[in-house]
Enzyme design. Structure first.
Site, PDB file in Angstrom:
ATOM      1  N   ALA A  33      98.586  16.962  52.278  1.00  0.00           N
ATOM      2  CA  ALA A  33      98.640  17.278  53.711  1.00  0.00           C
ATOM      3  C   ALA A  33      98.678  16.002  54.544  1.00  0.00           C
ATOM      4  O   ALA A  33      98.042  15.007  54.194  1.00  0.00           O
ATOM      5  CB  ALA A  33      97.424  18.105  54.113  1.00  0.00           C
ATOM      6  N   ASP A  34      99.447  16.041  55.617  1.00  0.00           N
ATOM      7  CA  ASP A  34      99.440  14.942  56.577  1.00  0.00           C
ATOM      8  C   ASP A  34      98.884  15.483  57.897  1.00  0.00           C
ATOM      9  O   ASP A  34      98.489  16.648  57.981  1.00  0.00           O
ATOM     10  CB  ASP A  34     100.836  14.325  56.747  1.00  0.00           C
ATOM     11  CG  ASP A  34     101.880  15.322  57.244  1.00  0.00           C
ATOM     12  OD1 ASP A  34     101.506  16.362  57.840  1.00  0.00           O
ATOM     13  OD2 ASP A  34     103.072  15.068  57.053  1.00  0.00           O
ATOM     14  N   SER A  35      98.843  14.644  58.910  1.00  0.00           N
ATOM     15  CA  SER A  35      98.219  15.063  60.175  1.00  0.00           C
ATOM     16  C   SER A  35      98.945  16.244  60.813  1.00  0.00           C
ATOM     17  O   SER A  35      98.308  17.106  61.423  1.00  0.00           O
ATOM     18  CB  SER A  35      98.146  13.886  61.148  1.00  0.00           C
ATOM     19  OG  SER A  35      99.436  13.363  61.384  1.00  0.00           O
ATOM     20  N   ASP A  37     100.491  18.657  59.138  1.00  0.00           N
ATOM     21  CA  ASP A  37     100.057  19.822  58.367  1.00  0.00           C
ATOM     22  C   ASP A  37      98.691  20.302  58.835  1.00  0.00           C
ATOM     23  O   ASP A  37      98.448  21.510  58.949  1.00  0.00           O
ATOM     24  CB  ASP A  37      99.974  19.492  56.869  1.00  0.00           C
ATOM     25  CG  ASP A  37     101.334  19.303  56.225  1.00  0.00           C
ATOM     26  OD1 ASP A  37     102.254  20.080  56.531  1.00  0.00           O
ATOM     27  OD2 ASP A  37     101.470  18.371  55.409  1.00  0.00           O
ATOM     28  N   VAL A  38      97.792  19.360  59.081  1.00  0.00           N
ATOM     29  CA  VAL A  38      96.432  19.713  59.499  1.00  0.00           C
ATOM     30  C   VAL A  38      96.459  20.472  60.827  1.00  0.00           C
ATOM     31  O   VAL A  38      95.795  21.497  60.978  1.00  0.00           O
ATOM     32  CB  VAL A  38      95.526  18.466  59.590  1.00  0.00           C
ATOM     33  CG1 VAL A  38      94.173  18.814  60.198  1.00  0.00           C
ATOM     34  CG2 VAL A  38      95.339  17.843  58.205  1.00  0.00           C
TER      35      VAL A  38
END
Length: 76
Positions: A33-35, A37-38
Protein backbone atom coordinates in the site's frame (compact mmCIF):
# COMPACT_ATOMS: atom_id res chain seq x y z
CA UNK A 1 -18.86 -11.30 8.71
CA UNK A 2 -16.37 -10.38 11.41
CA UNK A 3 -14.73 -6.97 11.18
CA UNK A 4 -11.27 -8.46 10.61
CA UNK A 5 -12.49 -10.59 7.71
CA UNK A 6 -14.22 -7.61 6.07
CA UNK A 7 -11.11 -5.43 6.55
CA UNK A 8 -8.90 -8.10 4.97
CA UNK A 9 -11.34 -8.41 2.06
CA UNK A 10 -11.36 -4.64 1.46
CA UNK A 11 -7.56 -4.39 1.74
CA UNK A 12 -7.17 -7.30 -0.70
CA UNK A 13 -9.51 -5.62 -3.19
CA UNK A 14 -7.66 -2.29 -2.92
CA UNK A 15 -4.22 -3.88 -3.37
CA UNK A 16 -5.33 -6.48 -5.93
CA UNK A 17 -4.06 -9.38 -3.84
CA UNK A 18 -5.66 -12.47 -2.33
CA UNK A 19 -7.03 -12.43 1.19
CA UNK A 20 -4.91 -15.57 1.65
CA UNK A 21 -1.83 -13.33 1.34
CA UNK A 22 -2.92 -11.14 4.27
CA UNK A 23 -1.98 -12.31 7.76
CA UNK A 24 -4.23 -11.25 10.64
CA UNK A 25 -1.43 -8.96 11.90
CA UNK A 26 -0.23 -7.73 8.48
CA UNK A 27 1.19 -4.25 7.94
CA UNK A 28 -0.59 -2.80 4.91
CA UNK A 29 2.51 -0.89 3.82
CA UNK A 30 4.46 -4.15 3.69
CA UNK A 31 1.66 -5.56 1.52
CA UNK A 32 2.34 -2.81 -1.03
CA UNK A 33 0.00 0.00 0.00
CA UNK A 34 1.07 3.56 -0.68
CA UNK A 35 -0.39 6.80 0.68
CA UNK A 36 -3.03 6.95 -2.06
CA UNK A 37 -4.13 3.40 -1.25
CA UNK A 38 -4.42 4.35 2.42
CA UNK A 39 -6.66 7.34 1.63
CA UNK A 40 -8.83 5.22 -0.66
CA UNK A 41 -9.07 2.45 1.95
CA UNK A 42 -10.01 5.00 4.61
CA UNK A 43 -12.92 6.17 2.47
CA UNK A 44 -13.93 2.57 1.76
CA UNK A 45 -13.84 1.65 5.46
CA UNK A 46 -15.98 4.66 6.32
CA UNK A 47 -18.51 3.80 3.61
CA UNK A 48 -18.62 0.05 4.31
CA UNK A 49 -18.94 0.37 8.08
CA UNK A 50 -21.01 3.57 8.16
CA UNK A 51 -18.49 5.39 10.34
CA UNK A 52 -16.30 8.47 10.33
CA UNK A 53 -12.67 7.89 11.24
CA UNK A 54 -11.17 10.96 12.92
CA UNK A 55 -8.10 12.49 11.26
CA UNK A 56 -6.21 11.89 14.50
CA UNK A 57 -6.62 8.13 14.00
CA UNK A 58 -5.45 7.95 10.37
CA UNK A 59 -1.79 7.49 11.33
CA UNK A 60 -2.78 4.36 13.27
CA UNK A 61 -4.15 2.63 10.18
CA UNK A 62 -1.04 0.60 9.36
CA UNK A 63 -1.83 -2.91 10.52
CA UNK A 64 -4.92 -5.06 10.23
CA UNK A 65 -5.43 -5.17 14.04
CA UNK A 66 -5.04 -1.37 14.29
CA UNK A 67 -7.58 -0.84 11.51
CA UNK A 68 -10.06 -3.20 13.19
CA UNK A 69 -9.56 -1.40 16.53
CA UNK A 70 -10.19 2.06 15.01
CA UNK A 71 -13.28 0.78 13.17
CA UNK A 72 -14.68 -0.90 16.29
CA UNK A 73 -14.05 2.24 18.38
CA UNK A 74 -15.73 4.41 15.74
CA UNK A 75 -18.83 2.20 15.75
CA UNK A 76 -19.57 2.70 19.45
Amino acid sequence: MKTIEKVKQLVAEQLCISTDDIADNADIMELGADSIDVVEMLTTFEDEFGITIPDSKVEELRTIPAIVKVIDESRK
